[in-house]
Design a protein around this motif. Structure first.
Motif, short mmCIF file in Angstrom:
data_model
loop_
_atom_site.label_atom_id
_atom_site.label_comp_id
_atom_site.label_asym_id
_atom_site.label_seq_id
_atom_site.Cartn_x
_atom_site.Cartn_y
_atom_site.Cartn_z
N PHE B 143 61.53 3.29 -35.37
CA PHE B 143 61.07 4.39 -34.53
C PHE B 143 59.58 4.61 -34.67
O PHE B 143 59.12 5.71 -35.00
CB PHE B 143 61.84 5.67 -34.87
N SER B 144 58.81 3.53 -34.44
CA SER B 144 57.36 3.69 -34.42
C SER B 144 56.86 3.10 -33.10
O SER B 144 57.62 2.46 -32.37
CB SER B 144 56.73 2.96 -35.60
N ASP B 145 55.60 3.36 -32.80
CA ASP B 145 55.03 2.85 -31.55
C ASP B 145 54.99 1.33 -31.60
O ASP B 145 54.31 0.76 -32.44
CB ASP B 145 53.62 3.42 -31.37
N PRO B 146 55.70 0.66 -30.71
CA PRO B 146 55.73 -0.82 -30.75
C PRO B 146 54.48 -1.43 -30.11
O PRO B 146 54.29 -2.64 -30.18
CB PRO B 146 56.97 -1.15 -29.91
N GLY B 149 53.45 -2.58 -23.67
CA GLY B 149 54.25 -3.66 -23.11
C GLY B 149 55.58 -3.90 -23.78
O GLY B 149 56.43 -4.61 -23.27
N LYS B 150 55.80 -3.31 -24.96
CA LYS B 150 57.07 -3.52 -25.66
C LYS B 150 58.03 -2.37 -25.36
O LYS B 150 57.59 -1.26 -25.06
CB LYS B 150 56.81 -3.58 -27.17
N PRO B 151 59.34 -2.61 -25.44
CA PRO B 151 60.30 -1.50 -25.21
C PRO B 151 60.04 -0.35 -26.18
O PRO B 151 59.82 -0.60 -27.37
CB PRO B 151 61.66 -2.14 -25.48
N ILE B 152 60.09 0.86 -25.64
CA ILE B 152 59.78 2.03 -26.46
C ILE B 152 61.08 2.58 -27.05
O ILE B 152 62.02 2.87 -26.30
CB ILE B 152 59.11 3.12 -25.60
N PRO B 153 61.14 2.70 -28.40
CA PRO B 153 62.36 3.27 -28.99
C PRO B 153 62.52 4.73 -28.57
O PRO B 153 61.55 5.46 -28.51
CB PRO B 153 62.13 3.14 -30.50
N PRO B 188 64.63 0.68 -17.49
CA PRO B 188 63.23 0.61 -17.09
C PRO B 188 62.67 1.99 -16.83
O PRO B 188 63.41 2.89 -16.46
CB PRO B 188 63.27 -0.19 -15.79
N VAL B 189 61.37 2.12 -17.05
CA VAL B 189 60.73 3.39 -16.73
C VAL B 189 59.30 3.11 -16.27
O VAL B 189 58.63 2.21 -16.78
CB VAL B 189 60.80 4.35 -17.93
N ASP B 190 58.89 3.84 -15.25
CA ASP B 190 57.52 3.72 -14.75
C ASP B 190 56.79 5.01 -15.03
O ASP B 190 57.16 6.07 -14.53
CB ASP B 190 57.52 3.47 -13.23
N GLN B 210 64.25 1.95 -24.98
CA GLN B 210 65.45 1.42 -25.63
C GLN B 210 66.02 2.47 -26.57
O GLN B 210 65.30 3.03 -27.42
CB GLN B 210 65.12 0.16 -26.43
N VAL B 211 67.31 2.74 -26.42
CA VAL B 211 67.95 3.79 -27.22
C VAL B 211 68.03 3.33 -28.68
O VAL B 211 68.59 2.28 -28.98
CB VAL B 211 69.36 4.13 -26.71
N ALA B 212 67.42 4.14 -29.58
CA ALA B 212 67.42 3.78 -31.01
C ALA B 212 68.39 4.65 -31.79
O ALA B 212 68.59 4.45 -32.98
CB ALA B 212 66.01 3.92 -31.58
#
Ligand SMILES: Nc1ncnc2c1ncn2[C@@H]1O[C@H](COP(=O)(O)OP(=O)(O)OP(=O)(O)O)[C@@H](O)[C@H]1O
Ligand SMILES: [Mg+2]
Lengths: 232, 427
Positions: B143-146, B149-153, B188-190, B210-212
């Motif tokens: 649960f940190s900033d990836p 461009g990467k999927p966000i938890p 997806p999210v914009d 992405q659901v963490a």
């Protein structure tokens, strides 16, 4: 065994004020005596027995029974005294319905400090000649048998004094004779007995007869000869 | 009086008056049954309110900026400076920062949704939180900033899942979801795009959420993401990336909360206690209803006590001679008093146990009926009842209390029966 001095017991009787049922009674009963008390109805015979047996504490004067001074004793001490030192026999037996003969006889054990047991109750029942009927309910016994169970109950804790209030009053002649015979035999074994009675034959069984009149005890003016049941 | 003799005499009396004993026991059982039932119901519903509908963490204080900028420091804004001061309030254990992503976002889902084909667009609100705030519920990654461009938890509110399962999904024919199914799911999210709002000029950032994990602490109608993600998004969109939308203060203990709230207000900030108040109001409503029903039940117990008093008075009168005989063979007044009370205790225990069992069975029945007959609704519990260990004890205890209370006067009267009066003469 029993001493009373200036024993007075009164009741408030509405309009007539305080009525002294017992008015300065002095009584001496030696150990082993068989005393009969007579007197007309309402003369205070039952009242006297209740005082001597620790059932009535509303008296004044000195009362000592079997070594216990009753004057001023509290409820618990009186209960212990009734449990250990005296036995009551009533006119109407007063057995507890639903308890067997044996359980009725052992009732005093419920309130006793010692651990008297069934064997004692059997012994007491045997003493009154009912050793075979220990499991009967009161409703399954005849009047004479019921009174004998009641006597066994009064003997259960081996008291020194037996207090009997018209013990033959509810019995027919023959069963009354049996009960009187039982009292005589208990008396011969050393038990001190005081019996309140109207019955000539019970009176005749006694070693001394007193009459209660106007709140006082006096020797009976017309004593029957000792052991005179058969004489009339 | 000897215990075994006492038991024998009590049994004798109860056996002789079976009808009376039954009616006395029945009265007490009624009162105790309704008492235990309603108290268990009140406790159970209270728990549902507390733990499911408004799961308020009694140690958390939610601080939000003041709308009016009147504060001495920073004008009521939640700057890092203000956060540091909040964290320094005595009694505060931790301060968790929250920052909304301040650009609109949409999710356009078009594909397989747990075995169902789904095509749907929704507005998405994202809120960044200090990762430690939800750390305990994170099941995937750290649960940190990836990075871009990467999927966000993302943490999903468990209350949101409940509402989805009970109302949203059935209404739209969508599948029921569990927490395990959701973890790992991406959509997806914009960012900087909206179907309804005016959007600032600037690039649209397309990425995945992405659901963490699922958490009570997840923001109800939003995607809960790492704080750094929110800061990064806001910076990229050239909007406020400095002040926070809210801060959750964790008190060392619930008792510190009032002083912390006072200190927060002192600083010119507001405390968002809407949830807490709703929870308290709902809890109070439940408590009041429960109390009313309990009072009613207590009244039934009182009636039962009167019933016992009445029945025992009659029984004592009928037994005067017998009680006199007991006195003659050595019972004290206290023995007689105790004998009558002991009879009442037996009736009370019987009524208390029967009543408590009846209540527990009734509760079980209600729960079974609810499971079969009532439709699903959000936060519908498996059980509407809560039976703490003290409740059956209370039931039996109150049963005994009612019986003994009812028996008190008759027992006194029994003890005062004059044996000399009832024993002489014939009859
Ligand atoms: N509790 C009481 N209150 C008022 N008066 C009483 C009470 N108990 C007895 N008495 C009165 O005391 C007197 C004596 O009563 P007690 O029962 O001792 O007579 P008794 O000689 O045994 O009569 P009986 O031969 O009819 O049995 C009676 O006049 C009775 O009315
Ligand atoms: Mg008499």
């Amino acid at each position: 065994m029993i001493t009373t001095e200036a024993l007075t017991r009164g009741y408030d009787d509405g309009a007539r004020g305080r009525v002294r049922v017992l008015d300065g009674v002095s009584l001496q009963v030696a150990a082993g005596e068989f005393l009969a008390v007579v007197g007309r109805s309402g003369s205070g015979k039952s009242t006297l027995l209740h005082v001597l047996g620790g059932l009535d504490s509303g008296f004044t004067g000195e009362v000592t029974v079997a070594g216990t001074r009753l004057s001023g004793l509290g409820d618990r001490a009186l209960a212990k005294f009734r449990n250990e030192s005296v036995g009551f026999v009533f006119q109407s037996f007063h057995l507890i319905q639903g308890l067997s003969a044996l359980e009725n006889v052992a009732l005093p054990a419920a309130f006793a400090a010692n651990d008297a047991d069934e064997a004692r109750a059997k012994e007491a029942l045997a003493r009154v000649g009912l050793g075979e009927k220990t499991e009967r309910l009161p409703s399954q016994l005849s009047g004479g048998e019921r009174q004998r169970v009641a006597i066994a109950r009064s003997l259960f804790n081996k008291p020194r004094v037996l207090l009997c209030d018209e013990p033959t009053g509810n019995l027919d002649l023959q069963t009354a004779d049996e009960v009187i015979g039982l009292f005589k035999s208990l008396n011969q074994d050393g038990l001190t007995i005081i019996a309140v009675t109207h019955e000539d034959r019970l009176r005749a069984a006694a070693s001394r007869v007193l009459m209660l009149n106007d709140g006082r005890l006096a020797p009976h003016p017309d004593p029957l000869p000792r052991g005179g049941e058969g004489d009339r | 009086m000897r215990p075994n003799s006492l038991i024998k005499l009590v049994r004798l009396q109860l056996r002789r008056d079976r009808r009376g004993a039954f009616s006395s026991t029945f009265g007490i059982a009624m009162g105790i049954a309704s008492l235990v039932f309603f108290v268990a119901l009140g406790l159970g519903v209270g728990r549902v309110v507390r733990e499911k509908i408004f799961p308020v963490d009694s140690r958390l204080v939610d601080v939000v900026p003041s709308q009016l900028a009147i504060g001495l420091f920073g004008g009521g804004k939640l700057t890092q400076d203000a956060v540091d001061r909040l964290a320094a309030i005595p009694g505060v254990e931790r301060a968790y920062r929250k920052m909304s992503v301040r650009v609109p976002a949409v999710s356009l889902y078009d594909g397989d949704f747990f075995g169902r084909r789904l095509r749907m667009g929704i507005e998405v609100i994202a809120v960044g939180v200090d990762p430690d705030f939800v750390r305990a519920d994170v099941k995937l990654g750290d649960f940190s900033d990836p990075g871009p461009g990467k999927p966000i938890p993302t943490i999903v509110s468990s209350r949101l899942l409940e509402i989805y399962n009970k109302t949203f999904a059935p209404a739209r024919g969508l599948p029921q979801l569990s927490a395990q199914m959701l973890v790992g799911f991406s959509f997806p999210v914009d960012f900087n795009r909206s179907y309804v709002a005016v959007v600032a000029p600037g690039p649209v950032t397309s990425t995945q959420l992405q659901v963490a994990g699922l958490s009570e602490r997840g923001v109800l109608a939003a995607a809960t993401v790492p704080l750094d993600v929110a800061i990064r998004m806001n910076q990229a969109a050239n909007v406020d990336a400095e002040t926070f939308t809210g801060v959750s203060l964790q008190a060392a203990s619930p008792s510190e909360v009032p002083t912390i709230v006072a200190a927060v207000k002192e600083m010119g900030l507001r405390v968002d206690d809407q949830d807490r108040r709703m929870s308290e109001n709902a809890g109070a409503a439940v408590a009041i209803t429960t109390s009313a029903m309990a009072l009613l039940s207590a009244l039934i117990c009182l009636l039962a006590a009167f019933n016992i008093a009445h029945a025992l008075s009659a029984a004592v009168r009928a037994r005067e001679r017998e009680l006199g005989v007991m006195r003659a063979v050595g019972a004290s007044q206290r023995d007689i008093f105790g004998l009558v009370l002991a009879e009442a205790v037996v009736l009370g225990v019987g009524g208390g146990v029967a009543g408590t069992l009846t209540a527990l069975l009734a509760a079980l029945g209600v729960d079974m009926l609810s499971a079969r007959v009532l439709p699903q609704f959000p936060f519908k519990p498996d059980t509407f009842f809560l039976v703490p260990p003290w409740l059956p004890l209370l039931g039996v205890g109150l049963g005994v209390l009612a019986a003994v209370g009812g028996a008190w006067l008759p027992a006194r009267r029994a003890a005062q029966v004059d044996p000399a009066r009832v024993l002489a003469g014939q009859g």
